[in-house]
Design a protein around this motif. Structure first.
Motif, short mmCIF file in Angstrom:
data_model
loop_
_atom_site.label_atom_id
_atom_site.label_comp_id
_atom_site.label_asym_id
_atom_site.label_seq_id
_atom_site.Cartn_x
_atom_site.Cartn_y
_atom_site.Cartn_z
N UNK A 55 0.84 -1.21 0.00
CA UNK A 55 0.00 0.00 0.00
C UNK A 55 0.87 1.26 0.00
N UNK A 56 1.93 1.22 0.81
CA UNK A 56 2.82 2.37 0.91
C UNK A 56 3.50 2.66 -0.42
N UNK A 57 3.91 1.61 -1.11
CA UNK A 57 4.57 1.79 -2.40
C UNK A 57 3.61 2.36 -3.44
N UNK A 58 2.38 1.88 -3.45
CA UNK A 58 1.37 2.43 -4.37
C UNK A 58 1.09 3.90 -4.07
N UNK A 59 1.01 4.23 -2.79
CA UNK A 59 0.77 5.62 -2.41
C UNK A 59 1.96 6.50 -2.81
N UNK A 60 3.17 5.95 -2.69
CA UNK A 60 4.36 6.71 -3.06
C UNK A 60 4.34 7.12 -4.52
N UNK A 61 3.84 6.24 -5.37
CA UNK A 61 3.74 6.57 -6.80
C UNK A 61 2.80 7.76 -7.00
N UNK A 62 1.71 7.77 -6.28
CA UNK A 62 0.75 8.88 -6.39
C UNK A 62 1.36 10.18 -5.88
N UNK A 63 2.06 10.12 -4.73
CA UNK A 63 2.67 11.32 -4.16
C UNK A 63 3.72 11.88 -5.11
N UNK A 64 4.53 10.99 -5.68
CA UNK A 64 5.57 11.44 -6.61
C UNK A 64 4.95 12.14 -7.82
N UNK A 65 3.85 11.60 -8.33
CA UNK A 65 3.19 12.23 -9.47
C UNK A 65 2.69 13.62 -9.11
N UNK A 66 2.15 13.76 -7.88
CA UNK A 66 1.67 15.07 -7.44
C UNK A 66 2.82 16.07 -7.31
N UNK A 67 3.94 15.63 -6.76
CA UNK A 67 5.10 16.51 -6.61
C UNK A 67 5.64 16.92 -7.98
N UNK A 68 5.80 15.95 -8.87
CA UNK A 68 6.32 16.25 -10.20
C UNK A 68 5.41 17.22 -10.96
N UNK A 69 4.10 17.08 -10.75
CA UNK A 69 3.14 17.92 -11.47
C UNK A 69 3.23 19.39 -11.06
N UNK A 70 3.76 19.63 -9.85
CA UNK A 70 3.84 21.01 -9.36
C UNK A 70 5.17 21.68 -9.68
N UNK A 71 6.02 21.02 -10.42
CA UNK A 71 7.24 21.63 -10.98
C UNK A 71 8.15 22.27 -9.94
N UNK A 72 8.49 21.51 -8.91
CA UNK A 72 9.45 21.99 -7.92
C UNK A 72 10.87 21.90 -8.50
N UNK A 73 11.76 22.71 -7.94
CA UNK A 73 13.16 22.65 -8.36
C UNK A 73 13.85 21.40 -7.82
N UNK A 74 13.50 21.02 -6.60
CA UNK A 74 14.17 19.91 -5.93
C UNK A 74 13.27 19.39 -4.81
N UNK A 75 13.47 18.13 -4.47
CA UNK A 75 12.74 17.53 -3.35
C UNK A 75 13.74 17.14 -2.27
N UNK A 76 13.55 17.66 -1.07
CA UNK A 76 14.36 17.28 0.09
C UNK A 76 13.62 16.17 0.82
N UNK A 77 14.22 15.00 0.86
CA UNK A 77 13.56 13.81 1.38
C UNK A 77 14.22 13.35 2.67
N UNK A 78 13.41 13.11 3.68
CA UNK A 78 13.86 12.50 4.93
C UNK A 78 13.20 11.14 5.09
N UNK A 79 13.65 10.33 6.04
CA UNK A 79 13.25 8.91 6.07
C UNK A 79 11.77 8.65 6.30
#
Length: 405
Positions: free
Chosen positions: A87-111
């Motif tokens: 479930x977490x992996x499927x949700x991650x795909x959705x979150x990534x698509x949302x982030x990419x769609x908003x055209x950020x310069x960079x993503x700072x990721x923590x654990x």
């Protein structure tokens, strides 16, 4: 030359603790010159070191782990955890698509508290900087021995053939490894962690030094109350048993009491430590849910801080103690050996109860030495471990992966 303002997405799924404190300090300083948006899960702890005041917008995605079964159906829990990862992996795909769609310069990721390296890293097309606080230690390190953890021969045999347990561990290992390898740049908090990341994942990470808020963690000129302080989650990896055993070897007439401050306690580990303290005739008080004000007060009143975690990636506790002008007795391993300067800001010893006893007794008996190490510790942290300097370095890496000058 004034650098371009970055549009940064921040992602985490952290509980309370040192990693969340790190993200808090990074976010509040980055927000002064850049625009931040937060992407997180409902399972994350938002209240501890709350970064919400420093982001322009916040996106929270519903995720809670499945309900676990009670005995005699406990073996099915590995299936629940396996489904959680899916479930977490499927949700991650959705979150990534949302982030990419908003055209950020960079993503700072923590654990992520469930997979360590967040699966969102696998799907993001936007450049990513992953701050890896530690590897997924449960997969790569032998756990600290505890009698209460010992499994019966029947249970151990079943574990070797349990298909759900095997599938869960295989998927967990895959998600953690593949996610970390997908990051544009991996940052770590110490040279010790850097070597572990290279050894476990085959990735050359970059050390991005940590920081300490020296305005919060500071000397208060309070009287020292003579007790020894140790701080950290009540788990086997934090090594409180070494501290208790060490204090138990100090002659009774000079033996100090021990205060443990913990943000999280495993009930079995707490019970184990309480029994050990009773056997060693060490008076122990355990405090939980302590805010920063009370923590700083305890640092300032303690005669010294004893810190003996097992292969700790960095360890904020010695730095916080030194920032408060309190000397440290630390175990000479992991990141602790990089933060405590032996003979200058504290004393480093091997993981040995007698060595801990002698080091603690030395500082308890020599107030002038303890005072000198405390003063030098404060000076060292202010000079070397300031958060502004640390975040300036982080900012350089954010620019580096974007290619923006």
């Amino acid at each position: 030359m004034v650098k371009e303002r970055l549009n940064v997405a921040v992602y985490h799924n952290l509980h309370s603790g040192g990693a969340k404190r790190t993200l808090y300090e990074e976010a509040r300083r980055l927000s002064r010159g850049h625009q931040l948006a937060l992407y997180t899960l409902s399972s994350a702890d938002q209240g501890f070191c709350d970064i919400r005041p420093y982001v322009k917008e916040m996106h929270v995605y519903d995720f809670e782990p499945g309900t676990l079964f009670h005995s005699p159906f406990g073996r099915l829990n590995q299936g629940v955890r396996l489904f959680d990862l899916i479930r977490l992996d499927h949700l991650a795909r959705r979150i990534a698509a949302d982030i990419d769609a908003d055209s950020y310069d960079v993503v700072l990721v923590h654990p992520c508290q469930y997979t360590q390296s967040p699966p969102v890293l696998r799907y993001l097309r936007t450049p990513t900087v992953y701050y890896c606080h530690e590897p997924l230690r449960e997969l790569y390190e032998t756990p600290s021995p505890r009698q209460y953890r010992k499994k019966s021969s029947t249970r151990a045999a079943l574990n070797t053939i349990d298909p759900l347990l095997r599938a869960y561990r295989l998927l967990l290992r895959y998600l953690d490894r593949a996610s970390l390898n997908s990051a544009t740049l991996v940052l770590v908090n110490s040279h010790f962690t850097r070597e572990n990341v290279r050894r476990f994942y085959g990735v050359d990470a970059t050390v991005c030094s940590h920081g300490i808020d020296t305005t919060t963690f500071r000397p208060l000129e309070l009287p020292r109350d003579g007790f020894v302080l140790s701080v950290g989650a009540l788990t086997p990896n934090k090594g409180f048993d070494t501290v208790i055993s060490g204090l138990g070897r100090i002659p009774k007439e000079w033996r100090p009491s021990l205060m443990i401050i913990s943000n999280y306690a495993e009930p079995q580990e707490r019970a184990y430590l309480e029994v050990l303290a009773k056997d060693q005739h060490v008076k122990v008080s355990i405090r939980t849910d302590v805010d920063d004000e009370a923590l700083v007060d305890a640092y300032n009143r303690a005669a010294l801080v004893a810190y003996a975690p097992v292969r700790e990636p960095l360890g904020l506790v010695p730095l916080e103690a030194m920032a408060c002008g309190t000397p440290v007795v630390g175990v000479k391993e992991g990141g602790v050996a990089e933060t405590v300067q032996h003979g200058e800001t504290g004393i480093l010893v091997e993981r040995d109860a007698e060595a801990f006893a002698q080091a603690c007794l030395r500082l308890l008996d020599d107030e002038a030495l303890a005072h000198r190490l405390g003063l030098q510790g404060r000076e060292y942290v202010c000079k070397t471990w300031g958060w502004d300097k640390a975040v300036e370095t982080l900012e350089q890496y954010l620019y580096q992966v974007t290619g923006i000058v």
